[in-house]
Design a protein around this motif. Structure first.
Motif, PDB file in Angstrom:
ATOM      1  N   PHE A  60       0.834  -1.199   0.000  1.00  0.00           N
ATOM      2  CA  PHE A  60       0.000   0.000   0.000  1.00  0.00           C
ATOM      3  C   PHE A  60       0.869   1.249   0.000  1.00  0.00           C
ATOM      4  CE2 PHE A  60      -2.024   3.323   2.568  1.00  0.00           C
ATOM      5  CZ  PHE A  60      -3.095   3.617   1.751  1.00  0.00           C
ATOM      6  N   PHE A  61       1.951   1.235   0.766  1.00  0.00           N
ATOM      7  CA  PHE A  61       2.837   2.398   0.835  1.00  0.00           C
ATOM      8  C   PHE A  61       3.567   2.620  -0.486  1.00  0.00           C
ATOM      9  CE2 PHE A  61       2.272   1.673   5.367  1.00  0.00           C
ATOM     10  CZ  PHE A  61       2.057   2.968   5.799  1.00  0.00           C
ATOM     11  N   CYS A  62       3.812   1.569  -1.216  1.00  0.00           N
ATOM     12  CA  CYS A  62       4.463   1.722  -2.520  1.00  0.00           C
ATOM     13  C   CYS A  62       3.540   2.409  -3.517  1.00  0.00           C
ATOM     14  CB  CYS A  62       4.887   0.360  -3.059  1.00  0.00           C
ATOM     15  SG  CYS A  62       6.170  -0.421  -2.075  1.00  0.00           S
ATOM     16  N   ARG A  63       2.259   2.202  -3.368  1.00  0.00           N
ATOM     17  CA  ARG A  63       1.290   2.784  -4.301  1.00  0.00           C
ATOM     18  C   ARG A  63       0.790   4.156  -3.867  1.00  0.00           C
ATOM     19  NH1 ARG A  63      -1.046  -2.378  -3.525  1.00  0.00           N
ATOM     20  NH2 ARG A  63      -2.723  -1.353  -2.390  1.00  0.00           N
ATOM     21  N   SER A  64       1.005   4.526  -2.605  1.00  0.00           N
ATOM     22  CA  SER A  64       0.408   5.747  -2.095  1.00  0.00           C
ATOM     23  C   SER A  64       1.434   6.643  -1.396  1.00  0.00           C
ATOM     24  CB  SER A  64      -0.719   5.397  -1.115  1.00  0.00           C
ATOM     25  OG  SER A  64      -1.255   6.563  -0.569  1.00  0.00           O
ATOM     26  N   PRO A  65       1.966   7.643  -2.109  1.00  0.00           N
ATOM     27  CA  PRO A  65       2.890   8.570  -1.466  1.00  0.00           C
ATOM     28  C   PRO A  65       2.224   9.398  -0.363  1.00  0.00           C
ATOM     29  CG  PRO A  65       2.635   9.091  -3.806  1.00  0.00           C
ATOM     30  CD  PRO A  65       1.795   7.899  -3.522  1.00  0.00           C
ATOM     31  N   VAL A  66       0.909   9.587  -0.441  1.00  0.00           N
ATOM     32  CA  VAL A  66       0.206  10.341   0.592  1.00  0.00           C
ATOM     33  C   VAL A  66       0.283   9.598   1.930  1.00  0.00           C
ATOM     34  CG1 VAL A  66      -2.065  11.195   1.310  1.00  0.00           C
ATOM     35  CG2 VAL A  66      -1.328  11.450  -1.054  1.00  0.00           C
ATOM     36  N   ALA A  67       0.250   8.269   1.892  1.00  0.00           N
ATOM     37  CA  ALA A  67       0.360   7.483   3.127  1.00  0.00           C
ATOM     38  C   ALA A  67       1.713   7.727   3.793  1.00  0.00           C
ATOM     39  CB  ALA A  67       0.169   5.999   2.833  1.00  0.00           C
ATOM     40  N   ALA A  93       3.515  10.475   3.501  1.00  0.00           N
ATOM     41  CA  ALA A  93       3.489  11.847   4.017  1.00  0.00           C
ATOM     42  C   ALA A  93       2.701  11.920   5.324  1.00  0.00           C
ATOM     43  CB  ALA A  93       2.885  12.787   2.979  1.00  0.00           C
ATOM     44  N   LEU A  94       1.559  11.263   5.376  1.00  0.00           N
ATOM     45  CA  LEU A  94       0.752  11.285   6.595  1.00  0.00           C
ATOM     46  C   LEU A  94       1.440  10.549   7.744  1.00  0.00           C
ATOM     47  CD1 LEU A  94      -2.824  10.787   5.120  1.00  0.00           C
ATOM     48  CD2 LEU A  94      -1.850  12.873   6.096  1.00  0.00           C
ATOM     49  N   SER A  95       2.121   9.463   7.433  1.00  0.00           N
ATOM     50  CA  SER A  95       2.866   8.725   8.465  1.00  0.00           C
ATOM     51  C   SER A  95       3.991   9.584   9.027  1.00  0.00           C
ATOM     52  CB  SER A  95       3.443   7.431   7.897  1.00  0.00           C
ATOM     53  OG  SER A  95       2.414   6.571   7.510  1.00  0.00           O
ATOM     54  N   LEU A  96       4.707  10.273   8.150  1.00  0.00           N
ATOM     55  CA  LEU A  96       5.784  11.155   8.591  1.00  0.00           C
ATOM     56  C   LEU A  96       5.230  12.307   9.417  1.00  0.00           C
ATOM     57  CD1 LEU A  96       8.772  11.930   8.549  1.00  0.00           C
ATOM     58  CD2 LEU A  96       8.322  13.166   6.422  1.00  0.00           C
ATOM     59  N   TYR A  97       4.115  12.860   8.984  1.00  0.00           N
ATOM     60  CA  TYR A  97       3.475  13.951   9.722  1.00  0.00           C
ATOM     61  C   TYR A  97       3.087  13.483  11.126  1.00  0.00           C
ATOM     62  CZ  TYR A  97       0.038  17.516  10.925  1.00  0.00           C
ATOM     63  OH  TYR A  97      -0.666  18.497  11.561  1.00  0.00           O
ATOM     64  N   TYR A  98       2.480  12.317  11.227  1.00  0.00           N
ATOM     65  CA  TYR A  98       2.098  11.779  12.532  1.00  0.00           C
ATOM     66  C   TYR A  98       3.330  11.538  13.397  1.00  0.00           C
ATOM     67  CZ  TYR A  98       0.309   8.677  16.105  1.00  0.00           C
ATOM     68  OH  TYR A  98       0.001   8.111  17.302  1.00  0.00           O
TER      69      TYR A  98
END
Length: 187
Positions: free
Chosen positions: A139-146, A148-153
């Motif tokens: 999922f993380f390979c397909r979704s750069p937004v994930a 970004a949100l993980s890093l933000y958290y």
């Protein structure tokens, strides 16, 4: 812990985390760890913070989607126990035994682990996964937004925790506050 919860279920995972944390606390209380051993055991004991993720996975399936927010909010208020413990531990240390807090935490965690294992039930609506870690990470390979949100958290929550822990030192060093007087005048 989320993957373990998805595979084993919240009941077994929470029981294991509570028991593991209890044994770590008792290791500090009964052992005579040097500084680096204390850091290592404390890092392992930090795994108890994953109990929140396990609890969310355990609570949510019991309620319809329209009530999950309220149920999870009530569950989240359980974090107040940690705040009460932080107020009580200095009193135990002042009474002469810094190990008392670790003994209480260790034995109560083991007792709760047993009680949780014996009494907690899985929801019939809970889902289990048989996916591997590699499949879940796709999922993380397909979704750069994930990412970004993980890093933000990571940055916001990690920063909040780090600054909360550092605040007493900052107040003492920068503003010359006597924190013991302030602490005991509030209580």
């Amino acid at each position: 812990m989320g993957l373990m919860t998805d595979r084993l279920g919240p009941r077994l995972t929470m029981s294991g985390v509570l028991a593991f944390s209890g044994f770590c606390a008792l290791g500090i209380a009964f052992g005579n760890p040097d500084y680096f051993a204390l850091l290592g055991i404390s890092a392992l004991m930090g795994m108890s913070g994953t109990a929140f993720v396990i609890g969310v996975a355990h609570i949510a399936p019991w309620y319809p989607k329209s009530q999950q927010g309220s149920a999870l909010g009530i569950f989240g208020m359980g974090n107040l126990g940690q705040s009460f413990a932080l107020l009580g531990i200095p009193w135990l240390a002042l009474l002469g035994s810094w190990k008392a807090g670790f003994l209480i935490l260790g034995f109560s965690s083991l007792a709760w682990a047993l009680l949780y294992f014996l009494k907690a039930r899985e929801s019939s609506g809970a889902s289990r996964t048989s996916k591997s870690l590699a499949e879940l990470l796709q999922f993380f390979c397909r979704s750069p937004v994930a990412w970004a949100l993980s890093l933000y958290y990571f940055l916001t929550f990690g920063g909040f925790v780090a600054l909360s822990i550092y605040l007493p030192t900052l107040l003492k060093d920068q503003f010359l506050l006597n924190l013991e007087i302030i602490f005991f005048s509030l209580i």
